[in-house]
Write a protein that holds these residues in place. Structure first.
Motif: not given
Ligand SMILES: Nc1ncnc2c1ncn2[C@@H]1O[C@H](COP(=O)(O)OP(=O)(O)O)[C@@H](O)[C@H]1O
Ligand SMILES: [Mg+2]
Lengths: 260, 441
Positions: A72-73, A76-77, A98, A102, A105-106, A162, B397-398, B400-404, B406
């Motif tokens: 999933p992450e 999003a990335r 938050f 985010a 991370e992206i 984002l 959270l994930k 939105r691109g936030i890894g496991e 974090k």
């Protein structure tokens, strides 16, 4: 950008998506309409990788990559964003922290360094203004105690921050009053450019007056049973979905896939 | 040994009894109040010994493995040198405070900041013997018939700290007490503290713990008595970090008089093998307020055992207790919170909550909130919960691109936030947040 072919998915052993096809190109806005329970949110969940949704067939390519294979992450990335129908409240996680996490991370995924605090604040201000999003809300805990409408606006605020390639808006209009709807729509329209695309899930034609779609699809019983231009949305508003249900029964009986 | 079922048979017990005999001639030179307390305490300790798991309050924390480690009693020591780095580790970034360093319980003026505040008296406990506040309050508040370790400490303590904040004295800068334990063989220490806040006095005290033992296990039986007199206010912080060689049994007895406020913020982190905390608060006057906030982040094979007693003795008092636990790996937690509302304590508000996130497959928490109410016009509630990560929040959270990793860290911070947000000193709050971050790794 997004190419879905014959996608089948089930939840708890129950098949919800029953062979769904959809092509979305950069710059396009697609609306997906359909009665409650037809599988619209399920489609959004499957595309964003929510657990418990089992893909049983078909494929979804995003920019040529197998979307369904990514976490999933990573989806999003790669640039997929879902504005949730029911955004989650997370007390204790500040909205700003938050978003910063985010965003970074992206960026890190793309090999970019963290955004400087100053840059981040600038971006925050800019997008707050764009969506007339209350700074007080931005500073609160994530969605905690937000009204339904505030949560939806926060989803679009996050979208703006984002800047994804593909944004899926799941019933963002429900819970928004007419003024908020206008503001959100105006924001979305400003975010539109030739490089990104939107999938807008809605029940009502109202939103589509503000965000004019290039295509309208009707999702019924896990399949896209009809596709057209924005006029289809008007027709649905007038006639409801019943006439499609009749149609679809016939199609099912005849076992023919409706053309998109 | 009086009772073979409720006591653990250990050489440490025998050493304690013998130590009392050996030192009893020296005790005669102490303040008579201390000598009397010691005599009473050794009697109780002989009765009680070190508790086995047959003792209700020790049901979930088994000391047998700890007591097998051949601890020797601490001896009178010369002035030990301590590495700067060991002390520095406990310091709090950017915090403007007085650092007070104690080494094996001994107050070390040479390593501490001078507290030149009118109305504040700070000394080793032995130097305090002649002070009226010391004589009046020392050893007065702990029920030694019930508390095994407090009895042993009272009978045998060697070193400690006394702080007196006189009437109307407001200490602006916090005191940061840094307790260092150092030894090169397995050693059992019994440091002691007494803090007395006079009428309308106010102070913030932060306490941190560090060890430098070269791998030798140490067992620290720490006892603190705190008297908060009328209208006085104390903010008290425990930051319990350390390495796996340390085991602590830590008793804090708070006695509050009318219109006083006592807030305790306790955070413990992975490392130390055992934290057994007893925190008892007696609200013995009207309009007393007490808040007890606890956060325990446990990992490895750690045992974190928090026992609290909130004793409402008089009317119109408020107490609020919130303990939150995050249990990783094979850690074990105990929460036992008793609230007593005595017959006189009408119009009491007493709340207690214990929430846990169980992250480790083998992690456990035994949570036991207990209310005993003898008054009829009161508002009380208690509860405890066990939970895991909320999958919807994690997915949000994930998505939105936030890894496991974090995402989990964010949710744990969020869980702890109910406690961390209450910490009134921003530097302490950031320090604790950083320790959470570190503890999650
Ligand atoms: N997590 C789930 N568990 C069980 N059934 C689900 C779950 N999610 C969706 N469904 C079922 O799938 C069907 C489609 O739901 P959904 O995709 O939410 O529809 P829509 O968004 O079009 O209203 C419904 O029958 C719903 O009950
Ligand atoms: Mg839906």
């Amino acid at each position: 950008m997004l190419s879905i072919k014959n996608l089948k998915a089930s939840v708890e052993g129950k098949e919800i998506l029953k062979g769904l096809d959809l092509e979305v190109k950069a710059g396009e806005v697609h609306a997906i309409m359909g009665p409650n329970g037809s599988g619209k949110s399920t489609l959004a969940s499957v595309l964003t990788g929510k657990e418990n949704y089992e893909v049983t067939g078909g494929q979804a390519l995003f920019e040529g990559k197998d979307l369904l294979d990514l976490s999933p992450e990573d989806r999003a990335r790669e640039g997929v964003f879902l504005a949730f129908q029911y955004p989650v409240e997370i007390p204790g996680v500040s909205n700003i922290n938050f978003l910063k996490t985010a965003l970074n991370e992206i960026r890190n995924y793309k090999g970019l360094p963290n955004l400087e605090a100053k840059e981040f604040l600038k971006l925050l201000k800019e997008k707050q203004k764009l969506l007339e999003f209350d700074a007080a809300l931005a500073n609160r805990s994530l969605n905690e105690g937000f009204s339904g409408g505030e949560k939806k606006r926060n989803e679009i605020f996050q979208l703006a921050m984002l800047d994804p390639k593909l944004a899926i808006l799941d019933e963002t209009d429900s819970g928004l009053d007419i003024d908020a709807l206008r503001i959100v729509s105006r924001g979305v329209n400003k975010l539109r450019n030739g490089k990104n695309a939107f999938i807008i899930i809605t029940h009502y034609q109202r939103l589509l007056e503000y965000i004019v779609p290039d295509y309208v699809h009707v999702l019924y019983k896990g399949q896209i049973v009809k596709s057209g231009t924005k006029d289809l949305a008007l027709e649905l508003e007038e006639k409801g979905y019943d006439w499609l249900k009749e149609d679809s029964k016939e199609t099912e009986a005849a076992d023919i896939m409706l053309p998109r | 040994m009086e009772n073979r079922i409720t006591q653990i048979n250990s050489s440490l017990y025998d050493q304690c009894i013998a130590d009392y005999e050996v030192r009893s001639s020296l005790f005669a030179a102490e303040a008579p109040e201390v000598g009397a307390a010691r005599a009473k305490a050794i009697g109780h300790f002989k009765q009680l010994g070190f508790p086995s798991t047959k003792v209700e309050d020790w049901k979930y924390t088994n000391l047998v493995p700890v007591l097998k480690e051949n601890f020797e009693l601490e001896q009178d020591e010369d002035i030990l040198s301590v590495k700067d780095a060991v002390i520095a580790k406990s310091k709090i970034d950017l915090l403007d405070c007085y650092h007070i360093v104690l080494v094996n319980g001994k107050y070390r003026a040479d390593l501490s900041d001078a507290v030149n505040v009118e109305g504040v008296y700070l000394s080793s406990i032995t130097d305090a013997a002649a002070r009226p506040a010391f004589k009046q309050h020392f050893g007065r508040y702990i029920d030694l018939e019930k508390f095994h370790f407090a009895a042993a400490n009272t009978a045998l303590f060697r070193n400690g700290l006394f702080i007196e904040v006189k009437r109307n004295t407001v200490v602006e800068k916090p005191l940061h007490l840094i307790h260092i334990t150092t030894a090169d063989a397995p050693t059992y220490f019994q440091p002691r503290q007494l803090f007395v806040l006079g009428t309308s006095a106010s102070i913030s005290i932060i306490e941190s713990y560090g060890t430098d033992t070269n791998g030798a296990p140490v067992f620290i039986n720490h006892v603190a008595e705190i008297v908060v007199q009328e209208n006085a206010q104390m903010q008290h912080f425990y930051i319990q970090a350390g390495d796996q060689h340390a085991r602590y049994v830590h008793h804090t007895e708070v006695y509050q008089q009318a219109n006083s406020l006592y807030n305790n913020y306790k955070a413990s982190f992975p490392g130390t093998s055992l934290w057994r905390n007893n925190l008892n608060v007696a609200l013995d006057g009207e309009n007393v307020e007490s808040h007890l906030y606890g956060l325990y982040l446990a990992g490895g094979q750690q045992i974190v055992d928090n026992h609290t007693i909130v004793d409402h003795r008089k009317p119109h008092c408020n107490s609020n207790e919130l303990y939150k636990g995050v249990m990783k790996d094979d850690s074990a937690g105990v929460f036992n919170g008793k609230i007593f509302v005595r017959k006189d304590a009408q119009k009491t508000n007493a709340f207690q909550q214990n929430n846990n996130m169980i992250l480790g497959k083998k992690a456990v928490v035994d949570s036991k909130p207990q209310l005993e109410i003898f008054a009829d016009d009161v508002k009380c509630s208690h509860g405890s919960t066990m939970g895991q990560f909320n999958p919807d929040a994690l997915f949000y959270l994930k998505s939105r691109g936030i890894g496991e990793e974090k995402a989990r860290a964010l949710l744990i911070h969020a869980f702890a936030y109910d406690v961390t947000e209450k910490i009134p000193i921003p530097e302490v709050q950031s320090h604790i947040n950083a320790l959470i971050e570190q503890g999650l790794k």
